[in-house]
Design an enzyme around this catalytic site. Structure first.
Site, PDB file in Angstrom:
ATOM      1  N   GLU A   1      -2.652  -6.716  -6.143  1.00  0.00           N
ATOM      2  CA  GLU A   1      -1.971  -5.577  -6.752  1.00  0.00           C
ATOM      3  C   GLU A   1      -2.289  -5.538  -8.238  1.00  0.00           C
ATOM      4  OE1 GLU A   1       2.228  -5.989  -6.300  1.00  0.00           O
ATOM      5  OE2 GLU A   1       2.346  -7.837  -7.460  1.00  0.00           O
TER       6      GLU A   1
ATOM      7  N   ASN B   1      -0.318  -4.906 -11.908  1.00  0.00           N
ATOM      8  CA  ASN B   1       0.931  -4.736 -12.638  1.00  0.00           C
ATOM      9  C   ASN B   1       0.655  -3.922 -13.897  1.00  0.00           C
ATOM     10  OD1 ASN B   1       2.649  -6.264 -10.903  1.00  0.00           O
ATOM     11  ND2 ASN B   1       1.736  -8.129 -11.705  1.00  0.00           N
TER      12      ASN B   1
ATOM     13  N   LYS C   1       1.279   0.556  -3.074  1.00  0.00           N
ATOM     14  CA  LYS C   1       0.287  -0.407  -2.593  1.00  0.00           C
ATOM     15  C   LYS C   1      -0.756   0.231  -1.684  1.00  0.00           C
ATOM     16  CE  LYS C   1       2.694  -4.795  -3.139  1.00  0.00           C
ATOM     17  NZ  LYS C   1       3.659  -4.315  -4.118  1.00  0.00           N
TER      18      LYS C   1
END
Length: 573
Positions: free
Chosen positions: A334, A336, A162
């Site tokens: 974020e 994925n 992250k």
């Protein structure tokens, strides 16, 4: 290794209407409705000779479905618990890889690699979860000449961290949540950073996902406690206890953009998905498109998602997640780097088979469409049907065997499941039963179709969450589209307690039951009604009161399906 017979139609996977199992034969693609897959032009392209699916359950069945439609043989891997599972029976070949626990089977890279070699599989589709975002696994396959059907390991690594992903997003000019650049060393530094940013703040694991290693802090004391708990959880879940601190966006929406990229520098965004209905930071209901996002915001979000994918050298399918505030300002959350659980609703509104595009990209082909050719037709909703008790913290897992199981056969419904009657919901894996998807020409129609589908779903043997799903789908605030990630907790502040019948409700149900009995008596005794009658009126005594039921003559003579038709009965107490 045991060979399994190939079948052209497998109703077990998408039983019911034709369009729900036409994945399995390219010869029947012309019968698909207009709103479904339209990537027919690439069906004749040479792809892989054999694909191994390094996963289980519904996502393994989903990948097998597209492979069968394309004529590609598949290999299933399975643990002790999954020996008789549906994905094992659907595949052309199957290989046992270990004991029931994931660490002894689906996470064993060495055994999956050996399975590829023993079966001659040219490529591996990882599905989601397990090894789908494991850079070592992707690299291991590449080193052994086996194609990983997903993004490059470098992109997985970069987006999986992250802290690193935020730096890359900043370079790509993607909107970021205000926060500290880097990991905080300890609880004392976390408090200092939190004070600089301003409470409330979010503490979350750098290597986290699925809601793990995340805490919200509104004060110094909560920040200290949150840091300790998040770092401990991150260490046990991901082997990485680094924690970052950023501004907490209160009452946001969770909206994500589906992206596709090929190995030739071409990118698409397939519009957005609204994923705000969550419990414990895990999604429960998703829909596409979002009822909140306008075209201008949609384009800006899509362009930033593509910019991020381009910056990290991404190809294959991926999802960029954003938090959106009440003013439609959005911030990167974020990325994925895998096929997303909720991808079916995007397939419904665009007509693009995302799994097929993943296979094509992995083989080196260019994307089949340009951005201007990506459709946005109608509305789709997905409910995650879980074997869990929704009255206990919105979902306590339930295990057991399904002694009765019937999937909905209502209109415009798709069931992505990996089970059938007799299947066991095991303690070893995620308790998902099915991803139930409905489509409509508009949001209202899609939600009405979902209500019908949930009403006709039969699951016996385990506790399930259909009562929660149906309540949400028909709740006024949800119907209006006014939702945030706090929706469940705000709508059910004391937890979900199920639907309590009023005395009027009980009378209505009793009246319907009596009318069904009367209808059966007329049928059995071969009694007829006057041809001049337009409807049938029946008075049913319920306790001390009477309930009047009016049924049209046409419905009466059709021996109607009460599961679908009883809501059309006019009830007057």
């Amino acid at each position: 290794m045991i060979a399994a017979p190939r079948t052209k139609f497998i109703q077990k996977l998408f039983s019911g209407h034709d369009y729900r199992f036409l994945f399995f034969s390219r010869n029947l693609s012309s019968a698909l409705p207009e709103w479904y897959f339209d990537t027919k032009e690439s069906l004749s392209e040479p792809l892989f000779n054999k694909i191994l699916i390094a996963n289980r359950g519904e996502i393994a069945c989903r990948v097998i479905a597209t492979c069968k439609r394309l004529g590609i043989p598949t290999v299933a891997v399975y643990s002790d618990s999954d020996a008789q599972s549906l994905h094992v029976r659907l595949a052309d070949e199957r290989v046992h890889i270990g004991a029931s626990a994931s660490k002894d089977s689906y996470l064993r890279m060495d055994r999956i690699l050996q399975s590829c070699k023993s079966t001659g599989a040219e490529a591996v589709h990882p599905g989601f979860g397990f090894l789908s975002e494991n850079t070592l696994f992707a690299s291991l396959l590449q080193e052994n000449g086996i194609t990983f059907i997903g993004p490059p390991s470098s992109a997985i690594k970069a987006m999986g961290d992250k802290i690193e992903s935020k730096r890359i997003a900043e370079s790509a000019k993607v909107n970021l949540i205000p926060g500290f650049d880097g990991a905080v060393a300890d609880a004392e530094e976390a408090v200092k950073v939190a004070r600089d940013i301003g409470y409330p703040v979010m503490l979350k694991a750098s290597a986290g996902g699925g809601g793990k290693g995340m805490r919200v802090a509104y004060s110094d004391d909560e920040c200290v406690k949150g840091f300790q708990l998040s770092s401990q959880e991150a260490k046990s879940s991901f082997g990485d206890d680094r924690i970052l601190v950023e501004k907490f966006i209160e009452s946001p929406r969770h909206v994500e953009i589906q992206v596709l990229g090929d190995q030739h520098g071409n990118y698409l965004y397939l519009h957005e998905r609204e994923c705000s209905i969550q419990r414990r930071n895990q999604k429960v209901i998703e829909e596409a498109p979002s009822p909140f996002i306008d075209q201008k915001t949609r384009d800006r979000m899509g362009q930033q998602a593509v910019s991020l994918a381009r910056e990290v050298g991404y190809f294959s399918a991926g999802t960029v997640e954003f938090l959106v505030d009440k003013n439609k300002k959005f911030y990167f959350l974020e990325m994925n780097t895998r096929l997303q659980v909720e991808h079916p609703i995007t397939e419904c509104i665009t007509g693009i088979d995302i799994v097929q595009e993943m296979l094509r990209v992995a083989k080196g082909y260019k994307l089949t469409k340009k951005q201007s050719e990506v459709a946005l037709k109608g509305h789709a909703v997905e409910c995650r049907v879980y074997a869990e008790d929704p009255t206990k913290n919105f979902g306590l897992p339930s295990v057991g065997r399904l002694y009765r199981y019937r999937e909905p056969e209502t209109i415009k419904v798709r069931c992505d499941s990996g089970i059938d009657e007799g299947s066991e919901i095991s303690m070893y894996y995620d308790p998902m039963i099915c991803k139930l998807v409905t489509f409509g020409n508009n949001r209202q129609e899609a939600l009405d179709n979902m209500t019908d589908a949930l009403d006709s779903y039969v699951i016996q043997g385990v506790t399930h969450n259909i009562s929660l799903l149906r309540t949400c789908i028909n709740e006024d605030r949800f119907r209006s589209g006014d939702v945030t990630t706090n929706y469940l907790y705000e709508t059910f502040p004391d937890g979900f307690q199920g639907h309590s019948l009023t005395s009027k409700d009980r009378n209505h149900l009793s009246a319907i039951a009596a009318l069904i009995n009367l209808h059966q008596e007329y049928t059995f005794q071969n009694k007829s009604l006057s041809k001049d009658l337009k409807s049938v009126d029946v008075a049913v005594k319920c306790g001390d009161s009477f309930t009047n039921v009016n049924v049209s003559k046409s419905i009466w003579f059709q021996c109607f399906d009460w599961k679908r038709e009883f809501r059309r009965i006019k009830l007057q107490s």
